[in-house]
Design a protein around this motif. Structure first.
Motif, PDB file in Angstrom:
ATOM      1  N   VAL A  19       0.843  -1.199   0.000  1.00  0.00           N
ATOM      2  CA  VAL A  19       0.000   0.000   0.000  1.00  0.00           C
ATOM      3  C   VAL A  19       0.875   1.244   0.000  1.00  0.00           C
ATOM      4  O   VAL A  19       1.837   1.354   0.761  1.00  0.00           O
ATOM      5  CB  VAL A  19      -0.921   0.005   1.234  1.00  0.00           C
ATOM      6  CG1 VAL A  19      -1.677   1.325   1.345  1.00  0.00           C
ATOM      7  CG2 VAL A  19      -1.884  -1.152   1.172  1.00  0.00           C
ATOM      8  N   VAL A  20       0.533   2.183  -0.851  1.00  0.00           N
ATOM      9  CA  VAL A  20       1.185   3.489  -0.893  1.00  0.00           C
ATOM     10  C   VAL A  20       0.202   4.511  -0.332  1.00  0.00           C
ATOM     11  O   VAL A  20      -0.958   4.548  -0.758  1.00  0.00           O
ATOM     12  CB  VAL A  20       1.584   3.874  -2.322  1.00  0.00           C
ATOM     13  CG1 VAL A  20       2.191   5.273  -2.356  1.00  0.00           C
ATOM     14  CG2 VAL A  20       2.567   2.853  -2.894  1.00  0.00           C
ATOM     15  N   PRO A  21       0.597   5.321   0.635  1.00  0.00           N
ATOM     16  CA  PRO A  21      -0.335   6.314   1.186  1.00  0.00           C
ATOM     17  C   PRO A  21      -0.916   7.185   0.081  1.00  0.00           C
ATOM     18  O   PRO A  21      -0.166   7.820  -0.666  1.00  0.00           O
ATOM     19  CB  PRO A  21       0.534   7.132   2.141  1.00  0.00           C
ATOM     20  CG  PRO A  21       1.671   6.226   2.489  1.00  0.00           C
ATOM     21  CD  PRO A  21       1.923   5.392   1.276  1.00  0.00           C
ATOM     22  N   PRO A  22      -2.245   7.212  -0.067  1.00  0.00           N
ATOM     23  CA  PRO A  22      -2.836   7.987  -1.164  1.00  0.00           C
ATOM     24  C   PRO A  22      -2.820   9.481  -0.887  1.00  0.00           C
ATOM     25  O   PRO A  22      -2.815   9.923   0.257  1.00  0.00           O
ATOM     26  CB  PRO A  22      -4.279   7.458  -1.205  1.00  0.00           C
ATOM     27  CG  PRO A  22      -4.559   7.012   0.186  1.00  0.00           C
ATOM     28  CD  PRO A  22      -3.255   6.496   0.729  1.00  0.00           C
ATOM     29  N   ALA A  23      -2.788  10.224  -1.991  1.00  0.00           N
ATOM     30  CA  ALA A  23      -2.951  11.675  -1.872  1.00  0.00           C
ATOM     31  C   ALA A  23      -4.399  11.980  -1.519  1.00  0.00           C
ATOM     32  O   ALA A  23      -5.303  11.180  -1.761  1.00  0.00           O
ATOM     33  CB  ALA A  23      -2.571  12.349  -3.186  1.00  0.00           C
ATOM     34  N   GLY A  24      -4.632  13.148  -0.929  1.00  0.00           N
ATOM     35  CA  GLY A  24      -5.987  13.522  -0.554  1.00  0.00           C
ATOM     36  C   GLY A  24      -6.912  13.594  -1.750  1.00  0.00           C
ATOM     37  O   GLY A  24      -6.502  13.976  -2.852  1.00  0.00           O
TER      38      GLY A  24
END
Length: 559
Positions: A549-554
């Motif tokens: 998982v890659v932290p998503p942008a807002g």
């Protein structure tokens, strides 16, 4: 604590300065002028004649094992753990034999796996073992409805079978819920408004209440038919009854509370700096016969004297014990209190350690199972616009789980994200800590206009917006715009296309929100509700199938 609105507790507590950081353990405060001195149970004053003690805890949330990181700190002091809490309570009882242990609620719910996997029975067993005399109900006591709360009170096996170990016999202490009634004024089965303690030849009335927000923050069908009335009014209603039964004073266990505002300075866990107005209001409204208010719900620490009453809170997770002294003389009662840190430097109680270790061993095979990974830390704390990176990932998982029924968007409530994920391997236990409620993923058909109305409901909470995390949808809003007009016209996109108010969209969420939880009643207007997997199964499936998982942008913009 508000079970489904409150975000990762490390950030929430850090923002108020109670916890200094999320690093390793250190029981030695630095020699600086800003350090808050350690107050624990190692040097207890001798009791005076006519003195009675009450030991208050709150918001344990099934934290039987020593909590880690920020959740295991009080200022710079490492704290908490059931076996250590039991040892400190034993030390207090030895010093003050005319005493009783009280809880202000949320003993259970949103608990770590070692408790919640077994329906929180281990936590009830622990509270029995330390001799809790009475507890207020917290909002989390209602997480699984009044029927399950009655079972926890009275004992017996859960619907899916018995937990391992000794037969579960239920809570040996009364659960107090003076402000929870049906239309006929009756309390839920197994609950009572107040109880009487007799300590040192004195009678003390103990009454309990729970926050009026409960009806909005637990599963609606579990509490259907019950109302959560004004807390001070409920207390005052029963004061004459308690006095008629011989109570010399009244102690209120309120599962409600506030916080100190220290404006950047370290929080003194025995301080009362600029305390929240709602705490002052509780003290002001309650009858003068009430000498002590043990509060809860906000997971904060304070020790105040307001309106001639002692008003305290002992943080959360068993990190503090509030030691209340009542002195009876000449027909009068004087109250004082001190919050004491549950340090880990003393020998833990063996029987409690054995209880915790037994259930930890039972949970271990499931807890350690690897279900995915994260390329970097995925925080639960909100981004500047209000949605949470981890909340957005959970929304992705809920959307993914319902694509088979053509869901095109998903919504996740902020309070349902209880902790962040660190980078690297993700275990089942970590995922469970993130989502401990056992909700079901559902798909609901909403019109485009209903989706707009739903987004506007995010600002219905008077204290702060409840910004939902999202998947498959994006939009912009103006926080300064008038109520009902926060979402910027024509900014909403669903599956990359402009929202059509007249079209019907199938959206995914959890059954808590779908039932109108957190005040999002628009979901109840939807049609054709379809049921999917549990939220945790959906997250596990998503993590397994999507790689690291890659932290998503807002996905939301704040103007």
């Amino acid at each position: 604590m508000n079970g489904r609105r409150v975000l990762g507790l490390c950030a929430a507590v850090l923002s108020l300065g109670l916890v200094a950081g999320c690093g390793g353990a250190d029981n030695t405060a630095p020699a600086t002028s800003t350090a808050v001195p350690l107050v624990s149970t190692g040097d207890l004053p001798r009791p005076q004649p006519g003195e009675v003690h009450l030991f208050g805890i709150n918001d344990l949330h099934g934290n039987l094992q020593p909590p880690e990181g920020a959740n295991g700190k009080v200022g710079m002091y490492t704290a908490g753990g059931a076996a250590y809490l039991a040892a400190h309570l034993a030390r207090l009882k030895a010093a003050y034999p005319d005493s009783a242990v009280l809880s202000a609620g949320d003993n259970i719910g949103a608990s770590p796996l070692v408790s919640s996997l077994f329906h929180d029975e281990p936590t009830i067993d622990f509270l029995n073992s330390v001799g809790v005399a009475a507890s207020a109900v917290g909002n989390h006591e209602f997480d699984h409805g009044v029927t399950e709360l009655r079972r926890l009170r009275q004992g017996g096996c859960a619907a899916d079978g018995c937990a391992p170990g000794e037969p579960f016999t239920g809570a040996k202490f009364p659960y107090l819920a003076a402000n929870v009634t049906d239309d006929n004024g009756r309390l839920p089965p197994g609950l009572t408004p107040w109880t009487m303690l007799e300590l040192g030849g004195h009678k003390i009335g103990v009454i309990g209440t729970v926050t009026t927000e409960t009806e909005h923050i637990v599963m609606p069908e579990g509490i259907r038919g019950y109302r959560f009335g004004d807390e001070a009014g409920a207390i005052d209603k029963y004061v004459p009854e308690m006095k008629a039964a011989g109570a010399e004073t009244v102690v209120a266990l309120l599962h409600d509370g506030g916080a100190q505002q220290t404006h950047g300075r370290p929080v003194d866990y025995n301080g009362c700096a600029d305390i929240s107005p709602d705490v002052k209001a509780l003290a002001h409204k309650t009858d003068a016969a009430v000498s002590v208010l043990l509060t809860a719900h906000s997971h904060q620490a304070y020790n105040c004297t307001l309106e001639g009453k002692v008003v305290t809170q002992a943080a959360s997770f068993g990190r503090l014990v509030t030691d209340v002294t009542l002195r009876f003389h000449d027909g009068k009662v004087e109250a004082a209190a001190v919050n004491r840190v549950v340090t880990r430097e003393l020998t833990p109680t063996t029987t409690t350690a054995q209880l915790v270790n037994f259930f930890a061993a039972q949970a271990k095979p499931l807890a350690q199972r690897v279900i995915g990974s994260a390329a970097a830390a995925v925080p639960a704390e909100p981004a500047p616009a209000g949605d949470s990176p981890l909340g957005d990932v959970i929304a992705d998982a809920m959307l993914d789980a319902m694509t088979n029924v053509q869901a095109v968007a998903a919504f996740m409530n902020p309070g349902g994200v209880r902790a962040g994920l660190t980078g690297g391997t993700i275990t089942y236990e970590q995922a469970y800590t993130v989502q401990p409620f056992g909700n079901q993923v559902v798909a609901v058909a909403l019109t485009g206009q209903q989706i707009l109305n739903l987004l506007e409901q995010q600002w219905d909470n008077a204290s702060k917006p409840d910004v939902l995390s999202v998947a498959g949808i994006s939009y912009s809003y103006s926080d300064t715009a008038s109520t009902g007009h926060k979402v910027i016209d024509d900014s909403v996109r669903v599956a990359g296309q402009p929202l059509n108010p007249a079209a019907v969209y199938r959206v995914s969420t959890n059954n808590f929100l779908a039932a109108g939880g957190d005040g999002f009643t628009v979901f109840e207007q939807g049609s054709e509700t379809l049921v999917g997997p549990s939220d945790l199964d959906a997250l596990e499936s998503y993590l397994r199938s999507h790689g690291a998982v890659v932290p998503p942008a807002g996905r939301i913009e704040k103007h």
